[in-house]
Scaffold this motif. Structure first.
Motif, PDB file in Angstrom:
ATOM      1  N   PRO A  42       0.809  -1.228   0.000  1.00 44.14           N
ATOM      2  CA  PRO A  42       0.000   0.000   0.000  1.00 44.14           C
ATOM      3  C   PRO A  42       0.841   1.277   0.000  1.00 44.14           C
ATOM      4  N   VAL A  43       0.231   2.335  -0.510  1.00 46.36           N
ATOM      5  CA  VAL A  43       0.895   3.652  -0.515  1.00 46.36           C
ATOM      6  C   VAL A  43       0.964   4.196   0.912  1.00 46.36           C
ATOM      7  N   PHE A  44      -0.029   3.855   1.743  1.00 47.82           N
ATOM      8  CA  PHE A  44       0.038   4.344   3.130  1.00 47.82           C
ATOM      9  C   PHE A  44      -0.028   3.194   4.117  1.00 47.82           C
ATOM     10  N   GLU A  45       0.567   3.441   5.274  1.00 51.87           N
ATOM     11  CA  GLU A  45       0.641   2.427   6.340  1.00 51.87           C
ATOM     12  C   GLU A  45       0.380   3.143   7.660  1.00 51.87           C
ATOM     13  N   HIS A  46       0.229   2.370   8.743  1.00 52.32           N
ATOM     14  CA  HIS A  46       0.152   2.991  10.067  1.00 52.32           C
ATOM     15  C   HIS A  46       1.498   3.666  10.354  1.00 52.32           C
ATOM     16  N   THR A  47       1.445   4.887  10.877  1.00 47.76           N
ATOM     17  CA  THR A  47       2.671   5.654  11.129  1.00 47.76           C
ATOM     18  C   THR A  47       3.666   4.863  11.972  1.00 47.76           C
ATOM     19  N   GLU A  48       3.139   4.090  12.906  1.00 49.04           N
ATOM     20  CA  GLU A  48       3.992   3.338  13.826  1.00 49.04           C
ATOM     21  C   GLU A  48       4.966   2.402  13.092  1.00 49.04           C
ATOM     22  N   LEU A  49       4.528   1.901  11.942  1.00 47.82           N
ATOM     23  CA  LEU A  49       5.410   0.988  11.196  1.00 47.82           C
ATOM     24  C   LEU A  49       6.723   1.682  10.849  1.00 47.82           C
ATOM     25  N   PHE A  50       6.644   2.926  10.398  1.00 48.44           N
ATOM     26  CA  PHE A  50       7.868   3.624  10.004  1.00 48.44           C
ATOM     27  C   PHE A  50       8.645   4.106  11.232  1.00 48.44           C
ATOM     28  N   GLN A  51       7.897   4.465  12.298  1.00 47.83           N
ATOM     29  CA  GLN A  51       8.609   4.871  13.513  1.00 47.83           C
ATOM     30  C   GLN A  51       9.448   3.706  14.017  1.00 47.83           C
ATOM     31  N   ARG A  52       8.839   2.502  14.015  1.00 46.42           N
ATOM     32  CA  ARG A  52       9.568   1.325  14.489  1.00 46.42           C
ATOM     33  C   ARG A  52      10.573   0.832  13.470  1.00 46.42           C
ATOM     34  N   GLY A  53      10.150   0.807  12.186  1.00 42.25           N
ATOM     35  CA  GLY A  53      10.976   0.209  11.140  1.00 42.25           C
ATOM     36  C   GLY A  53      12.117   1.120  10.727  1.00 42.25           C
ATOM     37  N   VAL A  54      11.774   2.286  10.198  1.00 44.44           N
ATOM     38  CA  VAL A  54      12.813   3.205   9.702  1.00 44.44           C
ATOM     39  C   VAL A  54      13.592   3.790  10.881  1.00 44.44           C
ATOM     40  N   GLY A  55      12.913   4.023  12.016  1.00 37.11           N
ATOM     41  CA  GLY A  55      13.601   4.489  13.224  1.00 37.11           C
ATOM     42  C   GLY A  55      13.283   5.937  13.541  1.00 37.11           C
ATOM     43  N   ASP A  56      12.894   6.189  14.816  1.00 36.48           N
ATOM     44  CA  ASP A  56      12.426   7.543  15.107  1.00 36.48           C
ATOM     45  C   ASP A  56      13.540   8.547  15.394  1.00 36.48           C
ATOM     46  N   THR A  57      14.820   8.139  15.201  1.00 34.26           N
ATOM     47  CA  THR A  57      15.874   9.167  15.272  1.00 34.26           C
ATOM     48  C   THR A  57      16.387   9.528  13.869  1.00 34.26           C
ATOM     49  N   THR A  58      15.744   8.993  12.844  1.00 33.74           N
ATOM     50  CA  THR A  58      16.218   9.301  11.476  1.00 33.74           C
ATOM     51  C   THR A  58      15.593  10.607  10.980  1.00 33.74           C
ATOM     52  N   ASP A  59      16.267  11.235   9.998  1.00 33.11           N
ATOM     53  CA  ASP A  59      15.704  12.440   9.378  1.00 33.11           C
ATOM     54  C   ASP A  59      14.341  12.129   8.774  1.00 33.11           C
ATOM     55  N   ILE A  60      14.241  10.946   8.157  1.00 32.20           N
ATOM     56  CA  ILE A  60      12.983  10.599   7.480  1.00 32.20           C
ATOM     57  C   ILE A  60      11.823  10.693   8.474  1.00 32.20           C
ATOM     58  N   VAL A  61      11.958  10.033   9.628  1.00 32.36           N
ATOM     59  CA  VAL A  61      10.849  10.007  10.589  1.00 32.36           C
ATOM     60  C   VAL A  61      10.719  11.353  11.306  1.00 32.36           C
ATOM     61  N   GLN A  62      11.850  11.968  11.634  1.00 37.61           N
ATOM     62  CA  GLN A  62      11.763  13.221  12.402  1.00 37.61           C
ATOM     63  C   GLN A  62      11.282  14.399  11.576  1.00 37.61           C
ATOM     64  N   LYS A  63      11.669  14.430  10.277  1.00 38.93           N
ATOM     65  CA  LYS A  63      11.411  15.657   9.524  1.00 38.93           C
ATOM     66  C   LYS A  63      10.631  15.479   8.221  1.00 38.93           C
ATOM     67  N   GLU A  64      10.579  14.251   7.684  1.00 40.96           N
ATOM     68  CA  GLU A  64      10.193  14.179   6.275  1.00 40.96           C
ATOM     69  C   GLU A  64       8.904  13.430   5.969  1.00 40.96           C
ATOM     70  N   MET A  65       8.234  12.884   6.979  1.00 43.46           N
ATOM     71  CA  MET A  65       7.093  12.038   6.638  1.00 43.46           C
ATOM     72  C   MET A  65       5.816  12.842   6.395  1.00 43.46           C
ATOM     73  N   TYR A  66       5.035  12.362   5.444  1.00 37.58           N
ATOM     74  CA  TYR A  66       3.697  12.907   5.215  1.00 37.58           C
ATOM     75  C   TYR A  66       2.743  12.122   6.105  1.00 37.58           C
ATOM     76  N   THR A  67       2.441  12.687   7.264  1.00 36.77           N
ATOM     77  CA  THR A  67       1.611  11.985   8.248  1.00 36.77           C
ATOM     78  C   THR A  67       0.320  12.766   8.471  1.00 36.77           C
ATOM     79  N   PHE A  68      -0.765  12.030   8.550  1.00 31.90           N
ATOM     80  CA  PHE A  68      -2.056  12.696   8.790  1.00 31.90           C
ATOM     81  C   PHE A  68      -2.981  11.737   9.546  1.00 31.90           C
ATOM     82  N   GLU A  69      -4.015  12.316  10.118  1.00 34.46           N
ATOM     83  CA  GLU A  69      -5.020  11.476  10.779  1.00 34.46           C
ATOM     84  C   GLU A  69      -6.113  11.168   9.787  1.00 34.46           C
ATOM     85  N   ASP A  70      -6.538   9.911   9.708  1.00 32.70           N
ATOM     86  CA  ASP A  70      -7.666   9.620   8.814  1.00 32.70           C
ATOM     87  C   ASP A  70      -8.974   9.942   9.549  1.00 32.70           C
TER      88      ASP A  70
END
Ligand code: HAM
Length: 424
Positions: A42-70
């Motif tokens: 899927p194009v979108f996933e639960h935000t937690e997947l990227f926080q856990r997977g990509v890591g919440d100290t990375t630039d991607i998670v800290q600064k670059e994600m397109y996150t929204f509430e459905d």
């Protein structure tokens, strides 16, 4: 004011699509040759997947994600990359019970809120591979060799393969202690991001792009010099196997990669032709990710290739991509009866794989011929009352102007049986 595409997104227009189709098909082809199957996530996933997977100290998670509430209040994120989604799918569909390793490839869009420049967009495309369930150095070499073969088939030369090993969690813990010791006096002078990383994930400081911080890090200890014996043996074996198949590489002790899941081998293919965004492709091993995402312990390795950067590189190397084929034939018509006959003729030809364009505008013969010429049609044929009455039509070679009168009864058979170049 007409609405424009959002910053960092680009349309892929029909005049460029053949390049995209070409690199996509070649990529699928090479992946299948190595026994990889396509996966679509899927194009979108639960935000937690990227926080856990990509890591919440990375630039991607800290600064670059397109996150929204459905609408139901769930936190949703547009995928910034493919690995986390593929790993989620591997776990969710019990792929660990399939014969291992599981070999997957994908062609996806990804989304990162980044500063836009040449080769760096907010919506971009990745071709990727994930190999799950194999820890042997041969797996590392397999994924790297997919890329080497792909570049070879596309005719791309001189992309530099840079490699490093960032060890396992054990040797990294040791290294983080050492790095913190080195940084203890200078961290006060470094940027805020480095300061937060100092406590949470010191190794990530090595990845800081701030000029001032980079200067402070010149004499920092390198992780590769501190990895454990097992990691060191693994890395040596990867290098030995790359040498055996003649893939040149350089060791770059500064590669830590921008995502937290990596262990052991990390690598990038870098170009010197396309400006500051020269990393065409990046990847590495992620032996803890499946477990971190709630699955059974499973080693993994993969890469993702930036398609926009690949195309920039091909352009800068003057690599020509085959053009989309022009229409084989344009069928024009004038009058009601002829329009019906042209409908039938075009239908038959298209059912027999001939690229056929017909008039659907009711234009004059002159305008139809002009249009056929603009399309670059190889042949044209105009039907009118006379053609219907005499059951004959004139087939015209649009390249050399030659013509031939052909009976309408034999026309279809003639066009279907012969190559377009032999129709007259
Ligand atoms: P990554 O290094 O973040 O790794 O991205 C891989 C490639 O995607 C980059 O080398 C670059 O070519 C392209 N790319 C990244 N950001 C942009 C952007 N904003 N605009 C254009 N191109 C971009 C990953 O994504 C990992 N998932 C790779 C991987 C797969 N590792 C293991 N498996």
């Amino acid at each position: 004011m007409p609405i424009q595409a959002p910053k960092g997104t680009r349309d892929i227009l029909p005049e460029d699509i053949n390049q995209w189709n070409f690199v996509e098909e070649e990529f699928s082809d090479i992946c299948r040759r190595f026994g990889y199957n396509e996966i679509r996530i899927p194009v979108f996933e639960h935000t937690e997947l990227f926080q856990r997977g990509v890591g919440d100290t990375t630039d991607i998670v800290q600064k670059e994600m397109y996150t929204f509430e459905d609408k139901a209040g769930r936190s949703i994120t547009l995928r910034p990359e493919g690995t986390a989604g593929v790993v989620r799918s591997y776990i969710e569909h019990g792929m660990s019970s399939l014969p291992q390793p599981v070999k997957l490839f994908y062609q996806i869009t990804a989304y990162r809120y980044e500063n836009v420049q040449k080769g760096r967009y907010r919506e971009f495309h990745q071709f990727g591979v994930e190999l799950l369930g194999a820890s042997d150095p041969a797996a590392d070499v397999e994924v790297i060799s997919i890329l080497s073969l792909y570049f070879e088939k596309l005719g791309i030369k001189n992309l530099k393969l840079n490699l490093n090993s960032i060890g396992c969690p054990e040797c990294r813990a040791e290294y983080n202690r050492l790095l913190k010791g080195f940084l203890s006096d200078i961290i006060v002078d470094m940027c805020d991001t480095c300061k937060t990383r100092y406590d949470r994930n010191p190794m990530r400081i090595i990845d800081c792009k701030e000029e001032h911080c980079k200067k402070q890090l010149v004499n920092a200890p390198a992780l590769l010099d501190h990895i454990c014996d097992d990691c060191s043996k693994h890395f040596d074996s990867v290098l030995q196997k790359l040498e055996a198949i003649g893939i040149p590489y350089a060791i770059d002790k500064n590669i830590v990669r921008g995502l937290d899941y990596y262990t052991r081998t990390v690598f990038e293919f870098v170009s010197e032709n396309i400006g500051t965004q020269g990393t065409v492709c990046g990847g590495g091993r992620y032996d803890g990710l499946v477990e971190d995402c709630g699955g059974p312990p499973t080693p993994g390795i993969g890469f993702a290739l930036g398609v926009e950067r690949l195309l920039l590189e091909m352009e800068s190397q003057g690599i020509k991509i085959p053009k989309q084929p022009a229409p084989d034939i344009y069928i024009g018509s004038i009058g009601e009866k002829a329009a019906l006959a042209s409908e039938k003729l075009a239908w038959q030809l298209r059912r027999n794989n001939i690229i056929c364009i017909k008039d659907i505008m009711g234009r004059s013969v002159k305008a139809q011929m002009k249009y056929a010429d603009k399309l670059g049609a190889r042949y044209s044929l105009i039907l009118g009352d006379t053609e219907i009455e005499t059951n004959k039509a004139r087939l015209k070679d649009m390249v050399n102007g030659e013509t031939k009168d052909i009976s309408l009864d034999t026309l279809i058979g003639r066009l279907i049986k012969n190559k377009a170049s032999e129709w007259l």
